[in-house]
Design an enzyme around this catalytic site. Structure first.
Site, PDB file in Angstrom:
ATOM      1  N   GLU B  67      21.626  18.656 -21.860  1.00 35.52           N
ATOM      2  CA  GLU B  67      22.250  17.821 -22.656  1.00 35.52           C
ATOM      3  C   GLU B  67      21.737  16.547 -23.048  1.00 35.52           C
ATOM      4  O   GLU B  67      21.982  15.942 -23.913  1.00 35.52           O
ATOM      5  CB  GLU B  67      23.535  17.609 -21.377  1.00 35.52           C
ATOM      6  CG  GLU B  67      24.451  18.461 -21.309  1.00 35.52           C
ATOM      7  CD  GLU B  67      24.228  19.578 -20.287  1.00 35.52           C
ATOM      8  OE1 GLU B  67      22.740  19.193 -19.626  1.00 35.52           O
ATOM      9  OE2 GLU B  67      24.763  20.332 -19.747  1.00 35.52           O
ATOM     10  N   PHE B 129      34.700  20.568  -7.339  1.00 34.07           N
ATOM     11  CA  PHE B 129      33.719  21.053  -7.967  1.00 34.07           C
ATOM     12  C   PHE B 129      33.142  20.510  -9.290  1.00 34.07           C
ATOM     13  O   PHE B 129      34.052  20.377 -10.135  1.00 34.07           O
ATOM     14  CB  PHE B 129      33.800  22.492  -8.128  1.00 34.07           C
ATOM     15  CG  PHE B 129      32.745  23.308  -8.693  1.00 34.07           C
ATOM     16  CD1 PHE B 129      31.270  23.222  -8.123  1.00 34.07           C
ATOM     17  CD2 PHE B 129      32.779  23.763  -9.822  1.00 34.07           C
ATOM     18  CE1 PHE B 129      30.363  24.101  -8.717  1.00 34.07           C
ATOM     19  CE2 PHE B 129      31.795  24.419 -10.488  1.00 34.07           C
ATOM     20  CZ  PHE B 129      30.324  24.702  -9.920  1.00 34.07           C
ATOM     21  N   GLN B 130      31.947  19.945  -9.475  1.00 34.58           N
ATOM     22  CA  GLN B 130      31.524  19.469 -10.609  1.00 34.58           C
ATOM     23  C   GLN B 130      32.377  18.126 -10.992  1.00 34.58           C
ATOM     24  O   GLN B 130      32.381  17.851 -12.327  1.00 34.58           O
ATOM     25  CB  GLN B 130      31.466  20.310 -11.715  1.00 34.58           C
ATOM     26  CG  GLN B 130      30.320  21.327 -11.415  1.00 34.58           C
ATOM     27  CD  GLN B 130      29.881  22.137 -12.526  1.00 34.58           C
ATOM     28  OE1 GLN B 130      30.720  22.544 -13.434  1.00 34.58           O
ATOM     29  NE2 GLN B 130      28.616  22.746 -12.734  1.00 34.58           N
ATOM     30  N   LYS B 179      40.731  18.364 -17.563  1.00 32.11           N
ATOM     31  CA  LYS B 179      40.857  19.588 -17.922  1.00 32.11           C
ATOM     32  C   LYS B 179      42.416  19.939 -18.223  1.00 32.11           C
ATOM     33  O   LYS B 179      42.745  20.515 -19.120  1.00 32.11           O
ATOM     34  CB  LYS B 179      40.502  20.820 -16.872  1.00 32.11           C
ATOM     35  CG  LYS B 179      40.104  21.961 -17.383  1.00 32.11           C
ATOM     36  CD  LYS B 179      39.341  22.797 -16.596  1.00 32.11           C
ATOM     37  CE  LYS B 179      39.072  24.174 -17.232  1.00 32.11           C
ATOM     38  NZ  LYS B 179      38.454  25.101 -16.347  1.00 32.11           N
ATOM     39  N   MET B 492      -0.620   6.026 -22.854  1.00 34.79           N
ATOM     40  CA  MET B 492      -0.214   4.650 -22.645  1.00 34.79           C
ATOM     41  C   MET B 492      -0.752   4.103 -21.281  1.00 34.79           C
ATOM     42  O   MET B 492      -0.907   2.908 -21.197  1.00 34.79           O
ATOM     43  CB  MET B 492       0.991   4.295 -23.459  1.00 34.79           C
ATOM     44  CG  MET B 492       1.337   2.993 -23.371  1.00 34.79           C
ATOM     45  SD  MET B 492       0.318   2.202 -24.612  1.00 34.79           S
ATOM     46  CE  MET B 492       1.022   2.289 -25.956  1.00 34.79           C
TER      47      MET B 492
HETATM   48  C1  LIG Z   1      11.119   9.183 -19.378  1.00 32.26           C
HETATM   49  C2  LIG Z   1       9.978   8.315 -19.314  1.00 32.26           C
HETATM   50  N1  LIG Z   1       9.223   8.441 -18.058  1.00 32.26           N
HETATM   51  C3  LIG Z   1       7.970   7.528 -18.080  1.00 32.26           C
HETATM   52  C4  LIG Z   1       7.680   6.699 -19.005  1.00 32.26           C
HETATM   53  C5  LIG Z   1       6.300   5.961 -19.068  1.00 32.26           C
HETATM   54  N2  LIG Z   1       5.495   6.061 -20.019  1.00 32.26           N
HETATM   55  C6  LIG Z   1       5.326   5.320 -21.196  1.00 32.26           C
HETATM   56  S1  LIG Z   1       4.359   5.715 -21.976  1.00 32.26           S
HETATM   57  C7  LIG Z   1       3.763   7.108 -21.153  1.00 32.26           C
HETATM   58  C8  LIG Z   1       2.648   8.055 -21.532  1.00 32.26           C
HETATM   59  C9  LIG Z   1       3.064   9.000 -22.572  1.00 32.26           C
HETATM   60  O1  LIG Z   1       2.159   9.803 -22.755  1.00 32.26           O
HETATM   61  P1  LIG Z   1       1.948  10.936 -23.777  1.00 32.26           P
HETATM   62  O2  LIG Z   1       3.478  11.264 -24.143  1.00 32.26           O
HETATM   63  O3  LIG Z   1       1.006  11.926 -23.705  1.00 32.26           O
HETATM   64  O4  LIG Z   1       1.707  10.093 -25.118  1.00 32.26           O
HETATM   65  P2  LIG Z   1       0.380   9.268 -25.428  1.00 32.26           P
HETATM   66  O5  LIG Z   1       0.341   7.781 -24.668  1.00 32.26           O
HETATM   67  O6  LIG Z   1      -0.754   9.888 -24.684  1.00 32.26           O
HETATM   68  O7  LIG Z   1       0.353   9.167 -26.940  1.00 32.26           O
HETATM   69  C10 LIG Z   1       4.444   6.914 -20.015  1.00 32.26           C
HETATM   70  C11 LIG Z   1       4.382   8.129 -18.799  1.00 32.26           C
HETATM   71  C12 LIG Z   1       8.486   6.697 -20.006  1.00 32.26           C
HETATM   72  N3  LIG Z   1       8.587   5.719 -20.938  1.00 32.26           N
HETATM   73  N4  LIG Z   1       9.560   7.442 -20.377  1.00 32.26           N
END
Ligand SMILES: Cc1ncc(C[n+]2csc(CCOP(=O)(O)OP(=O)(O)O)c2C)c(N)n1
Lengths: 175, 577
Positions: B67, B129-130, B179, B492
């Site tokens: 979803e 339920f749900q 529903k 990042m």
């Molecule tokens: C759902 C979610 N969880 C955690 C984060 C924290 N976060 C921001 S950037 C990042 C790393 C992203 O890594 P990747 O997808 O490999 O991309 P890259 O930075 O290597 O280009 C994380 C864990 C986020 N933005 N969104």
């Protein structure tokens, strides 16, 4: 500038379910405590009025008003200082009926505090008082010495000295 | 004005027909011009799905694999088309899985209507339920929501939902339908919603504020525009261009404002913000009048507020009154839709060119080029850079592609280097920064703009958050191009660990699966690039494919994104390394 004040917030809204949730969430997100809430009918048909009491800075209250007005079902929100409103709280005391019989001081207290007995039976009587927070508190302290069985007070309700041009606004929307 | 389809005119007749609530939901969608929606079925929404089966020729339902994917696809569709995206789910877990996408749409002002099934009204509040209180859960992240418990509420509520989602500052709306309401029969009649008493989507424009704004702008010696997505949402690209061109004002974009003005426009001075360009960040603290247009001074844009453009008078063109003075105190707020306010202001603007001031930006651009851009786009080191991949995509697409990005280093690199010639070409999760956004959003974008090339640029981390949507591509044949920039890190976060946590790479190393094999498992064309000499051809081949295509580029593992404004620093403290 950043001193906290007591503000009365008045919100005119559609009378729909779920709105209390939306409005309280705005305070929750900012970690602001709501001192009291009252929701009731307003002077306009099918329009509800929220009266909230908060202690915040003016800058905060302005931003809150912005967020509140952003809600789809909010017609208009206002904030006012204590000086700009006439406000009341209402409270009820449950006291032992014995006091009425054995203690003539109580009659004087009732008369002087402009409160009134609204219910009485052989065990207890209920005293009602409307007034400012200070007046209510004063009466509480006096009665406390005699033993209070139950105490409850309402949220603040307030009428502003200025006009709140909601009816006009609604007419404009309709036109 | 929008032309009514035959269906709509049919539906808006006053003659009522007796139908079930479920059929009414479908008829409402058709009346709103919806021909495509994303979702996932389940018990509490089955009556509506049963109707969708009947209406397949008119209303195409795309089964996503989760979803969350449905909401992001709806967002991608909305961002590429400007229309309302629609997502549907069952009660309970189906509904809660929508929340991430709804929150994302809320903060990025994306018009979306989500429809959820709910247990029968007689079971509400019984922990059936749900059953979840999805109205309660979604309240802080929706523009509006409503629970329908009786079939006869459906037409009015649905009409209101679409009106609220798309008008003013757009946003997500959730309609929860019990529903029993889906089964009940009633006399259906549909009327589009054109107003809600308590809701003023666009604030009244004030001539006074326009005059005050124009006066400040006309007298400015170093005016500077920062524009945001408001320009795109307000469809004010032409008006915006005319405005800055007449007054000759150097203009920078926020992350979400990108593509509203062609990247190569002579007044385009780059992107502001944490990983934005050097010159606009630095010169924010040098301008005398800062003109914010359809943007909201996000903290990723402003850095330390107490040191943000303090020397400047601030003019804010904005549709949402709650944004004015929220973060940055303005001198003049011009409320209204920027399409209208910029049009009204234009004749009063003095023609100007601000050549020397613009040159200051260009001088700093040269500094950024020497220190950062050169190494990103024309690297001499062995490892592939993310920047050169984006450069190849630019060349192969001639700047005409819709670029959908996920969240992380690749997102910032793509935003910095992607070239846009056309509006609505940059689709990314800005405010929420939702990893997993790009793959499903790209599917939605491609379906919304099938004539355009859609390239999703994704990190190896974010890709795996919604990788199951490859199944949606398999089933729908949505011809999206997927580029995974694989650095085997949550890049990042790793960059922050390197810079601010002494290189302690806690849980950011990724051991990745064979992405090519996975793509092939979904019967998708796939290729992997590890060497520079293969890159250009691989990107060309991908772009020439008429079908969905997966390209993995193994990039340097520990590359960083610069410039950078560390959290809490001032925009003028932007670091080049
Ligand atoms: C759902 C979610 N969880 C955690 C984060 C924290 N976060 C921001 S950037 C990042 C790393 C992203 O890594 P990747 O997808 O490999 O991309 P890259 O930075 O290597 O280009 C994380 C864990 C986020 N933005 N969104």
């Amino acid at each position: 500038m950043s001193t906290k004040n007591t503000y009365t917030i008045s919100i005119y809204t559609e009378n729909n379910v779920g709105l209390l949730n939306r409005i309280s969430a705005i305070f929750l997100r900012r970690h602001l405590n709501i001192e009291s809430v009252n929701v009731s009918k307003s002077e306009i048909k099918s329009v509800s009025r929220f009266t909230l009491l908060v202690k915040v800075t003016e800058e905060q209250v302005k931003k809150i008003i912005g967020q509140i007005e952003k809600q789809v079902e909010v017609i208009k929100a206002f904030y006012h200082t204590d000086e700009a409103t006439v406000y009341q709280e209402s409270c009820l005391f449950k006291l032992s009926t014995d006091l009425l019989i054995q203690n003539d001081e109580i009659q004087t207290i009732i008369n002087q505090s402009k409160s009134r007995v609204i219910n009485i039976n052989k065990n207890f009587f209920v005293l009602e008082k409307s007034g400012t927070k200070e007046e209510v508190e004063e009466l509480y302290h006096i009665l406390d010495k005699h033993g209070i069985m139950q105490f409850v007070r309402s949220g603040r309700i307030a009428i502003t000295k200025d006009e709140m041009p909601v009816s006009k606004l609604l007419q404009l929307i309709k036109a | 004005m929008e032309t009514k389809t035959k269906q709509q005119t049919e539906l808006e007749t006053t003659e009522s027909v007796t139908i079930t609530g479920a059929e009414a939901v479908v008829k409402c969608l058709l009346a709103e011009g919806v021909d495509l929606l994303y979702g996932y079925p389940g018990g509490a929404i089955m009556p509506v799905y049963d109707e969708l089966y009947k209406y397949q020729d008119k209303l195409h339902h795309v089964l996503t694999r989760h979803e969350q994917g449905a909401t992001h696809a709806a967002q991608g569709y909305a961002r590429a088309t400007g229309k309302v995206g629609v997502a549907m789910a069952t009660s309970g877990p189906g509904a809660t899985n929508l929340i991430t996408g709804i929150a994302d749409a809320q903060i990025d002002s994306t018009p979306m209507v989500c429809i959820t099934g709910q247990v029968g009204a007689h079971l509400l509040g019984s922990d059936a339920f749900q059953e979840t209180d999805i109205v309660g859960i979604s309240t802080p992240v929706t523009k509006w929501n409503y629970q329908i418990t009786k079939a006869n509420e459906i037409p009015e509520v649905m009409a209101k939902a679409f009106y609220i989602a798309r008008s003013g500052r757009p946003g997500p709306v959730l309609v929860d339908i019990t529903k029993n309401a889906q089964f009940e029969e009633f006399d259906f009649e549909y009327k589009k919603c054109t107003s809600v008493r308590s809701y003023q989507p666009v604030p009244n424009m004030s001539m006074q504020s326009i005059e005050a704004a124009v006066e400040l702008i006309n007298n400015a010696e170093r005016p500077f525009v920062v524009w945001g997505q408001g320009v795109i949402l307000g469809e004010a690209e032409e008006e915006f261009k005319a405005f800055i061109e007449k007054a000759g004002i150097p203009s920078a974009s926020t992350l979400l404002g990108l593509s509203a003005l062609p990247t190569k426009h002579p007044l385009h001075v780059g992107m502001v913000g944490m990983h934005g360009n050097y010159s606009p960040n630095k010169l924010t603290n040098e301008c005398d009048v800062l003109i914010a247009i359809g943007m909201r001074f996000d903290d990723r844009v402003t850095g330390d507020l107490s040191r943000y453009a303090k020397q400047a008078k601030v003019v804010h063109f904005e549709i949402d009154p709650a944004e004015v003075d929220k973060n940055v105190k303005t001198d003049v707020a011009v409320l209204g839709n920027v399409k209208e306010t910029l049009t009204v202001a234009l004749p009063f603007l003095k023609a100007n060119s601000h050549k020397e001031w613009l040159q200051e930006f260009r001088n700093l651009d040269a500094v950024e080029f020497d220190n950062v851009i050169k190494n990103d786009l024309f690297p001499t080191k062995e490892g592939l850079t993310m920047g050169e991949v984006i450069k190849q995509i630019n060349e192969a697409s001639e700047g005409k592609a819709i670029v959908v990005t996920d969240v992380g280093q690749h997102q910032m690199i793509a935003s910095r280097y992607a070239e846009f010639n056309q509006t609505k070409s940059n689709i990314t999760s800005g405010g929420l920064g939702t990893m997993g956004f790009a793959l499903p959003a790209a599917i939605g974008a491609k379906m919304g703009a099938p004539e355009r090339e859609v390239v999703a640029v994704i990190g190896d981390g974010g890709y795996q958050m919604t990788i199951q949507e490859l199944g949606t591509i398999l089933q729908t044949k949505a011809a999206v191009k997927i580029v995974v920039l694989n650095n085997e890190f949550l890049g990042m976060v790793r960059q922050w660990q390197q810079l601010f946590f002494d290189k302690r790479y806690a849980s950011t190393v990724m051991t990745n699966p064979d992405f090519i094999a996975i793509a092939k498992g979904y019967h998708m064309e796939a290729n992997r690039v590890t060497k520079r000499e293969d890159l250009a051809n691989a990107v060309q081949e991908m772009m020439q494919s008429k079908e969905a295509y997966f390209l993995e580029v193994c990039v340097e593992k520990e590359d960083n994104v610069f410039p950078m404004i560390p959290t809490g620093a001032s925009v003028s403290d932007v670091r080049l390394k």
